[in-house]
Design a protein around this motif. Structure first.
Motif, PDB file in Angstrom:
ATOM      1  N   VAL A 105      35.299  21.688  -2.045  1.00  0.00           N
ATOM      2  CA  VAL A 105      35.671  22.731  -1.024  1.00  0.00           C
ATOM      3  C   VAL A 105      36.125  21.878   0.163  1.00  0.00           C
ATOM      4  CG1 VAL A 105      34.858  24.516   0.684  1.00  0.00           C
ATOM      5  CG2 VAL A 105      34.057  24.457  -1.690  1.00  0.00           C
ATOM      6  N   VAL A 106      37.016  22.097   0.719  1.00  0.00           N
ATOM      7  CA  VAL A 106      37.458  21.708   2.084  1.00  0.00           C
ATOM      8  C   VAL A 106      37.593  22.578   3.248  1.00  0.00           C
ATOM      9  CG1 VAL A 106      39.527  20.128   3.290  1.00  0.00           C
ATOM     10  CG2 VAL A 106      38.822  19.819   0.828  1.00  0.00           C
ATOM     11  N   LEU A 107      37.046  22.370   4.405  1.00  0.00           N
ATOM     12  CA  LEU A 107      36.984  23.243   5.502  1.00  0.00           C
ATOM     13  C   LEU A 107      37.414  22.712   6.763  1.00  0.00           C
ATOM     14  CD1 LEU A 107      35.643  26.200   6.918  1.00  0.00           C
ATOM     15  CD2 LEU A 107      33.729  24.676   7.414  1.00  0.00           C
ATOM     16  N   ARG A 108      38.347  23.224   7.453  1.00  0.00           N
ATOM     17  CA  ARG A 108      38.801  22.991   8.640  1.00  0.00           C
ATOM     18  C   ARG A 108      38.119  23.639   9.754  1.00  0.00           C
ATOM     19  NH1 ARG A 108      44.417  21.123  10.980  1.00  0.00           N
ATOM     20  NH2 ARG A 108      44.560  22.024  13.003  1.00  0.00           N
ATOM     21  N   ALA A 109      37.578  23.183  11.015  1.00  0.00           N
ATOM     22  CA  ALA A 109      37.353  23.710  12.110  1.00  0.00           C
ATOM     23  C   ALA A 109      38.029  23.222  13.292  1.00  0.00           C
ATOM     24  CB  ALA A 109      35.573  23.379  12.067  1.00  0.00           C
ATOM     25  N   GLU A 110      38.163  24.155  14.201  1.00  0.00           N
ATOM     26  CA  GLU A 110      38.916  23.909  15.375  1.00  0.00           C
ATOM     27  C   GLU A 110      38.304  24.511  16.499  1.00  0.00           C
ATOM     28  OE1 GLU A 110      43.350  24.921  16.614  1.00  0.00           O
ATOM     29  OE2 GLU A 110      43.325  24.219  14.689  1.00  0.00           O
ATOM     30  N   LEU A 111      38.277  23.619  17.740  1.00  0.00           N
ATOM     31  CA  LEU A 111      37.502  24.061  18.816  1.00  0.00           C
ATOM     32  C   LEU A 111      38.396  23.692  20.168  1.00  0.00           C
ATOM     33  CD1 LEU A 111      35.045  25.488  20.683  1.00  0.00           C
ATOM     34  CD2 LEU A 111      34.200  23.217  20.394  1.00  0.00           C
ATOM     35  N   HIS A 112      38.793  24.658  21.010  1.00  0.00           N
ATOM     36  CA  HIS A 112      39.899  24.418  21.866  1.00  0.00           C
ATOM     37  C   HIS A 112      38.852  23.844  23.119  1.00  0.00           C
ATOM     38  CE1 HIS A 112      43.726  25.632  20.394  1.00  0.00           C
ATOM     39  NE2 HIS A 112      42.879  26.443  19.823  1.00  0.00           N
ATOM     40  N   ASP A 113      39.557  22.583  23.823  1.00  0.00           N
ATOM     41  CA  ASP A 113      38.781  22.043  24.795  1.00  0.00           C
ATOM     42  C   ASP A 113      37.310  21.934  24.690  1.00  0.00           C
ATOM     43  OD1 ASP A 113      38.576  20.904  27.345  1.00  0.00           O
ATOM     44  OD2 ASP A 113      38.157  22.622  28.316  1.00  0.00           O
ATOM     45  N   PRO A 114      36.810  21.023  23.679  1.00  0.00           N
ATOM     46  CA  PRO A 114      35.366  20.700  23.648  1.00  0.00           C
ATOM     47  C   PRO A 114      34.735  20.227  24.368  1.00  0.00           C
ATOM     48  CG  PRO A 114      36.862  19.223  22.294  1.00  0.00           C
ATOM     49  CD  PRO A 114      37.664  20.122  22.847  1.00  0.00           C
ATOM     50  N   GLY A 115      35.562  19.430  25.593  1.00  0.00           N
ATOM     51  CA  GLY A 115      34.637  18.897  26.559  1.00  0.00           C
ATOM     52  C   GLY A 115      34.203  19.792  27.631  1.00  0.00           C
ATOM     53  N   TYR A 116      34.891  20.884  27.935  1.00  0.00           N
ATOM     54  CA  TYR A 116      34.458  21.811  29.329  1.00  0.00           C
ATOM     55  C   TYR A 116      34.315  23.134  28.522  1.00  0.00           C
ATOM     56  CZ  TYR A 116      35.318  17.897  32.355  1.00  0.00           C
ATOM     57  OH  TYR A 116      35.291  16.658  32.917  1.00  0.00           O
ATOM     58  N   LEU A 117      35.249  23.969  28.312  1.00  0.00           N
ATOM     59  CA  LEU A 117      35.500  25.314  28.065  1.00  0.00           C
ATOM     60  C   LEU A 117      34.615  25.680  26.863  1.00  0.00           C
ATOM     61  CD1 LEU A 117      38.663  26.177  29.321  1.00  0.00           C
ATOM     62  CD2 LEU A 117      36.721  26.341  30.525  1.00  0.00           C
ATOM     63  N   GLY A 118      35.202  24.823  25.788  1.00  0.00           N
ATOM     64  CA  GLY A 118      34.587  24.855  24.551  1.00  0.00           C
ATOM     65  C   GLY A 118      33.195  24.667  24.285  1.00  0.00           C
ATOM     66  N   THR A 119      32.814  23.750  24.943  1.00  0.00           N
ATOM     67  CA  THR A 119      31.096  23.701  24.719  1.00  0.00           C
ATOM     68  C   THR A 119      30.425  24.686  25.514  1.00  0.00           C
ATOM     69  OG1 THR A 119      31.548  21.134  24.615  1.00  0.00           O
ATOM     70  CG2 THR A 119      29.249  21.970  25.426  1.00  0.00           C
ATOM     71  N   ALA A 120      30.996  25.143  26.650  1.00  0.00           N
ATOM     72  CA  ALA A 120      30.101  26.352  27.422  1.00  0.00           C
ATOM     73  C   ALA A 120      30.255  27.347  26.341  1.00  0.00           C
ATOM     74  CB  ALA A 120      30.847  26.447  28.770  1.00  0.00           C
ATOM     75  N   LEU A 121      31.397  27.755  25.766  1.00  0.00           N
ATOM     76  CA  LEU A 121      31.476  28.683  25.156  1.00  0.00           C
ATOM     77  C   LEU A 121      30.481  28.850  23.766  1.00  0.00           C
ATOM     78  CD1 LEU A 121      33.174  31.424  23.882  1.00  0.00           C
ATOM     79  CD2 LEU A 121      34.397  29.848  22.743  1.00  0.00           C
ATOM     80  N   LEU A 122      30.326  27.757  23.406  1.00  0.00           N
ATOM     81  CA  LEU A 122      29.385  27.794  22.238  1.00  0.00           C
ATOM     82  C   LEU A 122      27.716  27.914  22.607  1.00  0.00           C
ATOM     83  CD1 LEU A 122      30.899  24.465  20.202  1.00  0.00           C
ATOM     84  CD2 LEU A 122      30.841  27.191  19.632  1.00  0.00           C
ATOM     85  N   PHE A 123      27.716  27.325  23.904  1.00  0.00           N
ATOM     86  CA  PHE A 123      26.194  27.645  24.426  1.00  0.00           C
ATOM     87  C   PHE A 123      25.938  29.116  24.549  1.00  0.00           C
ATOM     88  CE2 PHE A 123      25.908  23.090  25.222  1.00  0.00           C
ATOM     89  CZ  PHE A 123      24.495  22.913  24.812  1.00  0.00           C
ATOM     90  N   VAL A 124      27.031  29.728  25.182  1.00  0.00           N
ATOM     91  CA  VAL A 124      27.018  31.317  25.627  1.00  0.00           C
ATOM     92  C   VAL A 124      26.735  32.108  24.284  1.00  0.00           C
ATOM     93  CG1 VAL A 124      28.331  33.197  26.588  1.00  0.00           C
ATOM     94  CG2 VAL A 124      28.082  31.132  27.817  1.00  0.00           C
ATOM     95  N   LEU A 125      27.556  31.850  23.073  1.00  0.00           N
ATOM     96  CA  LEU A 125      27.498  32.407  22.073  1.00  0.00           C
ATOM     97  C   LEU A 125      26.141  32.273  21.234  1.00  0.00           C
ATOM     98  CD1 LEU A 125      31.049  31.782  20.579  1.00  0.00           C
ATOM     99  CD2 LEU A 125      30.276  33.868  21.677  1.00  0.00           C
ATOM    100  N   VAL A 126      25.698  31.043  21.209  1.00  0.00           N
ATOM    101  CA  VAL A 126      24.392  30.980  20.688  1.00  0.00           C
ATOM    102  C   VAL A 126      23.356  31.697  21.422  1.00  0.00           C
ATOM    103  CG1 VAL A 126      22.589  29.156  20.278  1.00  0.00           C
ATOM    104  CG2 VAL A 126      24.865  28.673  19.763  1.00  0.00           C
TER     105      VAL A 126
END
Length: 173
Positions: A105-126
């Motif tokens: 299996v090969v999975l591709r994951a993509e996150l926009h702007d991991p340094g600022y907006l993306g990291t904050a988004l992940l914390f909010v979603l968790v």
């Protein structure tokens, strides 16, 4: 490692069925686009290492971040255009035996702007997942890895709704 701890917790502490058979062997790889990129990274890393070990070098690094990172960082932070055009792409490869047959299996994951907006988004979603699904989480207390705690939650669905993309690029399953 987090992967082994997650599987151990899911198997031994949470007693989830089938987890005792899922102890993966894995490796983490980092790739660069070209040998030139490798050369630049090695040069920058060597300079950073040399300067970071000396107090005068640390002062230089802090005073001139744009120069020592070849324009990657500045005291002002990234521009809006830089944040909009920045993304992290991860490829995850899995291979193993399923009923005696080798599968991949090969999975591709993509996150926009991991340094600022993306990291904050992940914390909010968790945080949202923890608040909204508190009663349905498998573990009720303790120190757990994210996979052990959130494996049965809607976190991946929430992430995909907010632009964190997951795509199966290849599957023999």
């Amino acid at each position: 490692s987090v992967v082994r701890s997650s599987r151990r917790t899911m198997s031994s502490i949470l007693n989830l069925p089938g987890m005792d058979r899922m102890m993966p062997q894995f490796g983490v790889y980092f790739t660069l686009k070209s040998r030139w990129s490798l050369f630049k990274m090695a040069l920058a890393g060597s300079c950073f290492n040399f300067l970071a070990q000396r107090s005068w070098g640390r002062q230089l690094l802090l005073r001139f971040p744009r120069f020592f990172t070849m324009g990657a960082f500045s005291p002002e932070g990234p521009s809006k255009v830089q944040m909009e055009n920045n993304k992290w792409i991860g490829h995850f490869f899995a291979a193993g035996l399923v009923k005696g047959e080798r599968k991949e299996v090969v999975l591709r994951a993509e996150l926009h702007d991991p340094g600022y907006l993306g990291t904050a988004l992940l914390f909010v979603l968790v945080a949202k997942t923890l608040l909204e699904e508190k009663e349905s989480l498998t573990a009720k207390k303790g120190v757990l890895t994210p996979a052990a705690l959130l494996h049965d939650s809607k976190l991946l669905h929430r992430m995909s709704e907010h632009g964190v993309n997951f795509k199966i690029e290849k599957s023999d399953l």
